[in-house]
Scaffold this active site. Structure first.
Site, PDB file in Angstrom:
ATOM      1  N   ASN A  66     -13.019  -0.546 -24.341  1.00 26.96           N
ATOM      2  CA  ASN A  66     -12.447   0.008 -23.115  1.00 26.96           C
ATOM      3  C   ASN A  66     -10.921  -0.148 -23.039  1.00 26.96           C
ATOM      4  OD1 ASN A  66     -15.042   0.635 -22.158  1.00 26.96           O
ATOM      5  ND2 ASN A  66     -15.293  -1.432 -21.327  1.00 26.96           N
ATOM      6  N   HIS A  70      -3.610  22.542 -15.134  1.00 28.78           N
ATOM      7  CA  HIS A  70      -4.873  22.398 -14.375  1.00 28.78           C
ATOM      8  C   HIS A  70      -5.918  21.646 -15.193  1.00 28.78           C
ATOM      9  CE1 HIS A  70      -3.256  25.602 -11.731  1.00 28.78           C
ATOM     10  NE2 HIS A  70      -2.835  26.093 -12.884  1.00 28.78           N
ATOM     11  N   GLU A  86      -5.944   1.232 -17.779  1.00 29.25           N
ATOM     12  CA  GLU A  86      -6.537   1.359 -16.442  1.00 29.25           C
ATOM     13  C   GLU A  86      -5.829   0.449 -15.443  1.00 29.25           C
ATOM     14  OE1 GLU A  86     -11.078   1.427 -16.739  1.00 29.25           O
ATOM     15  OE2 GLU A  86     -10.421   1.008 -18.776  1.00 29.25           O
ATOM     16  N   ASN A 109      20.924 -17.546   6.766  1.00 31.76           N
ATOM     17  CA  ASN A 109      20.832 -16.080   6.825  1.00 31.76           C
ATOM     18  C   ASN A 109      21.700 -15.390   5.775  1.00 31.76           C
ATOM     19  OD1 ASN A 109      19.217 -16.712   8.929  1.00 31.76           O
ATOM     20  ND2 ASN A 109      20.536 -15.885  10.544  1.00 31.76           N
ATOM     21  N   SER A 120     -17.686  -4.560 -23.511  1.00 33.62           N
ATOM     22  CA  SER A 120     -18.543  -4.594 -22.328  1.00 33.62           C
ATOM     23  C   SER A 120     -19.506  -5.756 -22.462  1.00 33.62           C
ATOM     24  CB  SER A 120     -19.303  -3.275 -22.229  1.00 33.62           C
ATOM     25  OG  SER A 120     -20.507  -3.453 -21.530  1.00 33.62           O
ATOM     26  N   GLN A 135      11.567 -12.820   6.313  1.00 36.14           N
ATOM     27  CA  GLN A 135      10.984 -13.701   5.299  1.00 36.14           C
ATOM     28  C   GLN A 135       9.808 -13.013   4.583  1.00 36.14           C
ATOM     29  OE1 GLN A 135      10.930 -18.059   5.794  1.00 36.14           O
ATOM     30  NE2 GLN A 135       8.737 -17.812   6.089  1.00 36.14           N
TER      31      GLN A 135
HETATM   32  N1  ARG Z   1      13.309 -18.600   4.608  1.00 36.84           N
HETATM   33  C1  ARG Z   1      14.112 -17.736   5.399  1.00 36.84           C
HETATM   34  C2  ARG Z   1      13.958 -16.287   4.952  1.00 36.84           C
HETATM   35  O1  ARG Z   1      13.486 -16.063   3.920  1.00 36.84           O
HETATM   36  C3  ARG Z   1      15.545 -18.108   5.263  1.00 36.84           C
HETATM   37  C4  ARG Z   1      16.371 -17.759   6.437  1.00 36.84           C
HETATM   38  C5  ARG Z   1      15.979 -18.543   7.624  1.00 36.84           C
HETATM   39  N2  ARG Z   1      16.843 -18.296   8.732  1.00 36.84           N
HETATM   40  C6  ARG Z   1      16.576 -18.663   9.981  1.00 36.84           C
HETATM   41  N3  ARG Z   1      17.416 -18.312  10.862  1.00 36.84           N
HETATM   42  N4  ARG Z   1      15.495 -19.319  10.265  1.00 36.84           N
HETATM   43  O2  ARG Z   1      14.290 -15.371   5.633  1.00 36.84           O
END
Ligand code: ARG
Length: 467
Positions: A291, A162, A296, A116, A283, A328
């Site tokens: 084009n 405009h 675009e 995390n 084209s 994720q």
């Molecule tokens: N691949 C996960 C993400 O992008 C990484 C973190 C995963 N953490 C967990 N507690 N499963 O968020």
């Protein structure tokens, strides 16, 4: 004897079976988060160094981990790193590979760390790097626009409101409007990087860690300004992504407006500019076509860029603290937005650098559609001391007369003008010339060629100094 079920190699301890194919398909992110490879290695090296410095792991293990990570990095660059979806994501792919590379010491790398805080760190490093690249690309585009503006500082064209011809302006002035917008855009990216540059590493899964880590060490080695001060915030906030993508969104809207103008200017009705063959397409059926697909597509891609912002906003809006796997889902729209936006910037720079202007048509259009009617009204005010609102009314009558007779303002004879207002004299014709009209717009920020040249030179100098 029953065969033991194989389990996830990185967290299988409390499980009796491995993830189903379906779960793996939904859960695995390695097919996109491999893009964080470099950042993950960099952050892991910083973490391993810090663990040894704080005596949480031995110096020997740390050295072995770092050299293993460097080897893996070279393998990745050579294309010899096999991505394994069973290992879910880039973090576990690298850690597993490290175990294969150096054996047991690898098992100490994840001490005092969670995926995390790891993913939040990686993504911050990635977005910071990309923001710096985008800032450089915006400068390149500003430079191309300023150079073109200098070349067209006195090239006349109609200015529109405009989408109706309003008043004459210069092409240089028009292009420099985008240089100003891009300068604000650039400052937004610079700002994003100021705020995102704090270190989440060391926040653990959500609550910090009981190991005696020193977050200042990883902060310094990863180039962050300071450690983030709340572990829950550090692992679960993605406002830095939202801020970056909102900056992308705003800038892409500016690019899209310019792209729209390029499409218009290149169309037969305008015929103001031409693009080289290598930036246009033909084209499959109409042999005469040329084009402006690049313009675009810049306009079109704005749709996906704006929706990336909406995408991540919706992912975030219902998330309780701290980490949830929903997070994720931040990566694909982030990568997609950054990559496509970078292509848009490069494409626009290529078009601006190489476009050719059609002076004859631009000047012709600049002097058509009564574009100097406001100059006429101003002349009445400045020379006959008529109040502007009355001058507006008189000029309106003159335009109406010209429309009825199907002539341009400068073709109307003096007797007819005197019939509308007897104070009018021949001096009025001087007000009707388009070149004189732009030259009179000397107010700060106005379109006078003198002003435009000064502004173009100022930008060119500033951008050259920034390089
Ligand atoms: N691949 C996960 C993400 O992008 C990484 C973190 C995963 N953490 C967990 N507690 N499963 O968020």
């Amino acid at each position: 004897m029953k065969k033991k079920p194989s389990k996830n190699k990185m967290w299988g301890g409390r499980f009796t079976s491995k993830p189903s194919n379906l779960l793996q398909k939904v859960n695995s992110s390695i097919h996109f988060d491999y893009k964080l490879f470099e950042e993950d290695i960099e952050a892991s090296i910083a973490h391993a160094k810090m663990l040894a410095e704080c005596k949480i792991i031995s110096k020997k293990d740390s050295v072995s981990i770092i050299s293993g990570l460097k080897k893996i990095s070279s393998k990745f660059k050579e294309g010899n790193f096999k991505l394994n979806p069973e290992l879910e994501d880039i973090h576990m792919n690298i850690e597993y590979q490290l175990q294969k590379e150096i054996g047991n010491p690898a098992k100490r790398l994840h001490t005092a760390r969670s995926r995390n805080d790891q993913v939040s760190t990686d993504l911050r490093l990635y977005v910071r790097k990309k923001n710096n690249q985008l800032i450089r690309e915006i400068s390149n585009l500003q430079y191309a626009l300023s150079k073109k503006a200098k070349a067209g500082y006195n090239l006349l064209m109609p200015g529109f409101t405009h989408m109706q011809t309003a008043q004459p302006i210069t092409f240089g002035h028009h292009l420099l409007a985008y240089v100003e917008m891009l300068s604000r855009d650039k400052s937004r990216f610079i700002d994003c990087n100021k705020r995102l540059n704090e270190n989440p590493l060391g926040s653990g899964a959500l609550s910090g860690t009981s190991f005696p880590i020193n977050r200042k060490i990883t902060t310094k080695s990863l180039g962050f300004n300071k450690p983030m001060q709340n572990s829950l915030d550090a692992v679960s906030s993605r406002d830095f992504v939202l801020e970056t993508i909102s900056s992308i969104t705003i800038c892409s809207i500016h690019l899209s407006r310019l792209a729209e103008e390029i499409v218009m200017w290149m169309s037969g009705g305008f015929d103001f500019i031409d693009l080289p063959d290598n930036l246009t397409t033909g084209s499959s059926i109409m042999p005469q076509k040329k084009n402006p697909d690049l313009a675009e597509l810049i306009r079109g891609k704005t749709g996906r860029l704006i929706s990336s912002f909406i995408n991540i906003s919706i992912v975030m809006k219902g998330l309780p603290l701290a980490y949830s796997k929903d997070l994720q889902e931040d990566k694909e729209p982030t990568f997609d937005a950054i990559e496509n936006f970078e292509l848009c910037l490069q494409s626009m720079t290529a078009m601006i650098t190489s476009l050719k202007t059609n002076q004859k048509n631009m000047e012709l259009a600049a002097s058509s559609q009564f574009s100097t009617a406001t100059d006429l009204a101003d002349w009445l005010v400045q020379n006959l001391n008529i109040p502007f609102r009355t001058a507006h009314e008189i000029t309106g009558k003159i335009v109406k007369l010209c429309l009825d007779e199907n002539i341009a303002l400068e073709q109307i004879n003096i007797e007819k003008l005197k019939k509308i207002d007897k104070r009018i004299n021949k001096g009025i014709y001087k007000a009707l010339n388009v070149k004189d009209s732009v030259e009179r717009k000397i107010s700060e920020g106005g379109t006078s060629p003198k002003n435009v040249l000064k502004q173009a030179n100022k930008w060119i100098k500033r951008l050259e100094n920034d390089k």
